[in-house]
Design a protein around this motif. Structure first.
Motif, PDB file in Angstrom:
ATOM      1  N   SER A 199       0.848  -1.069   0.048  1.00  0.00           N
ATOM      2  CA  SER A 199      -0.103   0.147  -0.003  1.00  0.00           C
ATOM      3  C   SER A 199       0.803   1.194  -0.112  1.00  0.00           C
ATOM      4  CB  SER A 199      -0.936   0.009   1.159  1.00  0.00           C
ATOM      5  OG  SER A 199      -0.181   0.004   2.447  1.00  0.00           O
ATOM      6  N   GLU A 200       2.060   1.194   0.451  1.00  0.00           N
ATOM      7  CA  GLU A 200       2.990   2.263   0.515  1.00  0.00           C
ATOM      8  C   GLU A 200       3.680   2.614  -0.722  1.00  0.00           C
ATOM      9  OE1 GLU A 200       5.641  -1.065   2.083  1.00  0.00           O
ATOM     10  OE2 GLU A 200       3.441  -0.317   2.099  1.00  0.00           O
ATOM     11  N   HIS A 201       3.661   1.802  -1.722  1.00  0.00           N
ATOM     12  CA  HIS A 201       4.399   1.864  -2.721  1.00  0.00           C
ATOM     13  C   HIS A 201       3.653   2.880  -3.983  1.00  0.00           C
ATOM     14  CE1 HIS A 201       6.918  -1.031  -1.349  1.00  0.00           C
ATOM     15  NE2 HIS A 201       7.269  -1.771  -2.401  1.00  0.00           N
ATOM     16  N   ASN A 202       4.226   3.472  -4.822  1.00  0.00           N
ATOM     17  CA  ASN A 202       3.804   4.134  -5.921  1.00  0.00           C
ATOM     18  C   ASN A 202       3.850   3.067  -7.034  1.00  0.00           C
ATOM     19  OD1 ASN A 202       3.453   6.805  -4.878  1.00  0.00           O
ATOM     20  ND2 ASN A 202       5.221   7.466  -5.553  1.00  0.00           N
ATOM     21  N   ALA A 203       2.744   3.040  -7.858  1.00  0.00           N
ATOM     22  CA  ALA A 203       2.622   1.983  -9.196  1.00  0.00           C
ATOM     23  C   ALA A 203       2.127   2.559 -10.345  1.00  0.00           C
ATOM     24  CB  ALA A 203       1.571   0.772  -8.301  1.00  0.00           C
ATOM     25  N   LEU A 204       2.544   1.842 -11.372  1.00  0.00           N
ATOM     26  CA  LEU A 204       1.788   1.847 -12.663  1.00  0.00           C
ATOM     27  C   LEU A 204       1.723   0.560 -13.376  1.00  0.00           C
ATOM     28  CD1 LEU A 204       4.141   1.785 -15.300  1.00  0.00           C
ATOM     29  CD2 LEU A 204       5.150   3.778 -13.740  1.00  0.00           C
ATOM     30  N   VAL A 205       0.941   1.001 -14.513  1.00  0.00           N
ATOM     31  CA  VAL A 205       0.694  -0.118 -15.390  1.00  0.00           C
ATOM     32  C   VAL A 205       1.177   0.359 -16.784  1.00  0.00           C
ATOM     33  CG1 VAL A 205      -1.177  -1.620 -16.469  1.00  0.00           C
ATOM     34  CG2 VAL A 205      -1.192  -1.360 -13.958  1.00  0.00           C
ATOM     35  N   TYR A 206       1.690  -0.598 -17.528  1.00  0.00           N
ATOM     36  CA  TYR A 206       1.957  -0.355 -18.887  1.00  0.00           C
ATOM     37  C   TYR A 206       1.555  -1.505 -19.782  1.00  0.00           C
ATOM     38  CZ  TYR A 206       4.473   1.462 -22.864  1.00  0.00           C
ATOM     39  OH  TYR A 206       4.977   2.214 -24.168  1.00  0.00           O
ATOM     40  N   PRO A 207       0.419  -1.361 -20.557  1.00  0.00           N
ATOM     41  CA  PRO A 207       0.267  -2.542 -21.501  1.00  0.00           C
ATOM     42  C   PRO A 207       0.961  -2.192 -23.019  1.00  0.00           C
ATOM     43  CG  PRO A 207      -1.888  -0.799 -21.399  1.00  0.00           C
ATOM     44  CD  PRO A 207      -0.714  -0.526 -20.466  1.00  0.00           C
ATOM     45  N   PHE A 208       1.665  -3.246 -23.424  1.00  0.00           N
ATOM     46  CA  PHE A 208       2.321  -3.000 -24.724  1.00  0.00           C
ATOM     47  C   PHE A 208       2.036  -4.070 -25.904  1.00  0.00           C
ATOM     48  CE2 PHE A 208       4.781  -6.028 -21.717  1.00  0.00           C
ATOM     49  CZ  PHE A 208       5.164  -6.967 -22.702  1.00  0.00           C
ATOM     50  N   GLU A 211      -4.664  -3.937 -24.857  1.00  0.00           N
ATOM     51  CA  GLU A 211      -5.097  -2.876 -23.700  1.00  0.00           C
ATOM     52  C   GLU A 211      -5.816  -3.569 -22.633  1.00  0.00           C
ATOM     53  OE1 GLU A 211      -7.644  -0.539 -26.468  1.00  0.00           O
ATOM     54  OE2 GLU A 211      -9.380  -1.609 -26.144  1.00  0.00           O
ATOM     55  N   VAL A 212      -5.987  -2.801 -21.541  1.00  0.00           N
ATOM     56  CA  VAL A 212      -6.576  -3.515 -20.430  1.00  0.00           C
ATOM     57  C   VAL A 212      -7.534  -2.729 -19.629  1.00  0.00           C
ATOM     58  CG1 VAL A 212      -4.638  -2.819 -18.938  1.00  0.00           C
ATOM     59  CG2 VAL A 212      -5.851  -4.953 -18.277  1.00  0.00           C
ATOM     60  N   SER A 221     -11.863   1.421 -16.158  1.00  0.00           N
ATOM     61  CA  SER A 221     -11.325   2.350 -16.882  1.00  0.00           C
ATOM     62  C   SER A 221     -10.103   1.774 -17.805  1.00  0.00           C
ATOM     63  CB  SER A 221     -10.577   3.351 -15.869  1.00  0.00           C
ATOM     64  OG  SER A 221     -11.384   4.034 -15.031  1.00  0.00           O
ATOM     65  N   LEU A 222     -10.304   2.263 -19.198  1.00  0.00           N
ATOM     66  CA  LEU A 222      -9.482   1.550 -20.259  1.00  0.00           C
ATOM     67  C   LEU A 222      -8.020   2.290 -20.047  1.00  0.00           C
ATOM     68  CD1 LEU A 222      -9.181  -0.085 -22.612  1.00  0.00           C
ATOM     69  CD2 LEU A 222     -10.052   1.780 -24.127  1.00  0.00           C
ATOM     70  N   VAL A 223      -7.108   1.183 -20.239  1.00  0.00           N
ATOM     71  CA  VAL A 223      -5.590   1.687 -20.458  1.00  0.00           C
ATOM     72  C   VAL A 223      -5.150   1.090 -21.704  1.00  0.00           C
ATOM     73  CG1 VAL A 223      -3.180   1.681 -19.716  1.00  0.00           C
ATOM     74  CG2 VAL A 223      -5.291   1.588 -17.970  1.00  0.00           C
ATOM     75  N   LYS A 224      -4.929   1.898 -22.845  1.00  0.00           N
ATOM     76  CA  LYS A 224      -4.817   1.633 -24.289  1.00  0.00           C
ATOM     77  C   LYS A 224      -3.298   1.213 -24.263  1.00  0.00           C
ATOM     78  CE  LYS A 224      -8.134   4.815 -26.371  1.00  0.00           C
ATOM     79  NZ  LYS A 224      -8.347   5.749 -27.220  1.00  0.00           N
ATOM     80  N   HIS A 238      -6.726  -4.477  -9.786  1.00  0.00           N
ATOM     81  CA  HIS A 238      -7.716  -5.149 -10.258  1.00  0.00           C
ATOM     82  C   HIS A 238      -7.753  -5.141 -12.004  1.00  0.00           C
ATOM     83  CE1 HIS A 238     -12.375  -6.503 -10.402  1.00  0.00           C
ATOM     84  NE2 HIS A 238     -11.460  -7.417 -11.233  1.00  0.00           N
ATOM     85  N   LEU A 239      -7.380  -6.088 -12.289  1.00  0.00           N
ATOM     86  CA  LEU A 239      -7.082  -6.126 -13.838  1.00  0.00           C
ATOM     87  C   LEU A 239      -8.195  -6.850 -14.705  1.00  0.00           C
ATOM     88  CD1 LEU A 239      -3.255  -6.779 -14.344  1.00  0.00           C
ATOM     89  CD2 LEU A 239      -4.552  -4.602 -14.350  1.00  0.00           C
ATOM     90  N   VAL A 240      -8.753  -6.378 -15.865  1.00  0.00           N
ATOM     91  CA  VAL A 240      -9.790  -7.084 -16.199  1.00  0.00           C
ATOM     92  C   VAL A 240      -9.467  -7.060 -17.959  1.00  0.00           C
ATOM     93  CG1 VAL A 240     -12.124  -7.005 -17.128  1.00  0.00           C
ATOM     94  CG2 VAL A 240     -11.694  -6.131 -14.856  1.00  0.00           C
TER      95      VAL A 240
END
Length: 298
Positions: A199-208, A211-212, A221-224, A238-240
């Motif tokens: 919970s104390e970490h910064n985080a990001l997602v990068y689809p290559f 999309e997710v 929410s869509l990440v292209k 939570h990834l969909v």
């Protein structure tokens, strides 16, 4: 369980670096587009040799770590001390520049696909002048896991925990002060995944690839493709995957210190940057042989 939502979307932009290598840059496009302790995220990928053949001739670093993850292709690392490392498809090089290192990264192929990532990870002030060190990791040294829905996970750093399962999968890089988590996830269409993150970490997602969707509080929410999604606070991602997708998940403990960057030097003050430039010009950037980063069993 508190699900992380999307706080910011950063579309990767095409830029040129090194001796003319074409890359997609998301984090690091501008100095304000960082996520402590992540400084920069580059994605390189082309089957046109002219996009990568010139490579990255000798250049210095001080004050941070570089993580190169080679998805496809063959790159040769060489440093000023005579060390060499071949980075092949599926392999990783984790390098702590620390007080300073001068190295090159040059393609060892004249055609075909070259694809991968380079991440810049900041060091706290107390570690910026530590001795340089690195490790080359073969694909077999990385943590691997088949997910229950048929997806796969590659763990480079940290400990992958799925909220709905008891099994945990470690990566070979452990015990760093920022506690980085670095996962490469492949999810089939119609699948969902709940990834536990500190919970104390910064985080990001990068689809290559594909999309997710990121689900939080019942909304998606869509990440292209080739967008870095900076996440808000929480302990679960939570990834969909409505279609097949491959993505990076990055998380680390923020340092919370001033960041002053001048090209390949990242320090805490302008005076330290000026010293780094003087040291480089005087041939005093580096000190002694580069050590080896210890890796954990996976």
């Amino acid at each position: 369980m508190s699900e992380r939502h999307i706080q910011q979307l950063i579309p990767a932009q095409m830029v040129s670096d090194g001796a003319g290598v074409k890359i997609r840059r998301s984090l690091g496009l501008q100095q304000q587009l960082r996520l402590d302790p992540f400084l920069m995220l580059d994605c390189f990928g082309s089957d046109q040799a002219s996009d990568y053949i010139a490579g990255f001739p000798p250049h210095p670093h001080r004050g941070f770590e570089t993580v190169t993850y080679m998805l496809d292709g063959h790159m040769l690392h060489q440093d000023h001390l005579g060390n060499e490392g071949h980075l092949m498809s599926g392999g990783v090089q984790w390098m702590t520049a620390g007080s300073g290192i001068i190295h090159s990264e040059m393609p060892q192929q004249e055609s075909g696909l070259m694809r991968g990532f380079q991440l810049w990870l900041n060091l706290p002030a107390a570690e910026k002048m530590k001795d340089p060190a690195y490790v080359d990791l073969k694909p077999a040294q990385l943590g691997r896991r088949t997910l229950t829905d048929g997806g796969t996970a590659v763990v480079i750093a940290g400990l992958l925990k799925i909220s709905t399962e008891s099994q945990q999968t470690p990566g070979p890089i452990q015990g760093l002060s920022t506690d980085p988590q670095y996962y490469d996830l492949s999810l089939p269409a119609g699948s969902e995944l709940h990834v536990a993150l500190p919970s104390e970490h910064n985080a990001l997602v990068y689809p290559f690839e594909g999309e997710v969707h990121i689900s939080a509080d019942g909304s998606h929410s869509l990440v292209k493709t080739h967008h870095a999604a900076v996440l808000g606070k929480g302990d679960t991602l939570h990834l969909v995957a409505k279609t097949a997708v491959r993505l990076l998940v990055l998380a680390a403990k923020p340092i919370g210190e001033p960041v002053v960057q001048y090209g390949p030097f990242v320090m805490n003050s302008a005076a330290e940057i000026e010293q780094a430039i003087r040291d480089y010009q005087a041939g005093k950037l580096t000190k002694g042989a580069a050590g080896t980063i210890k890796v954990a069993a996976v």
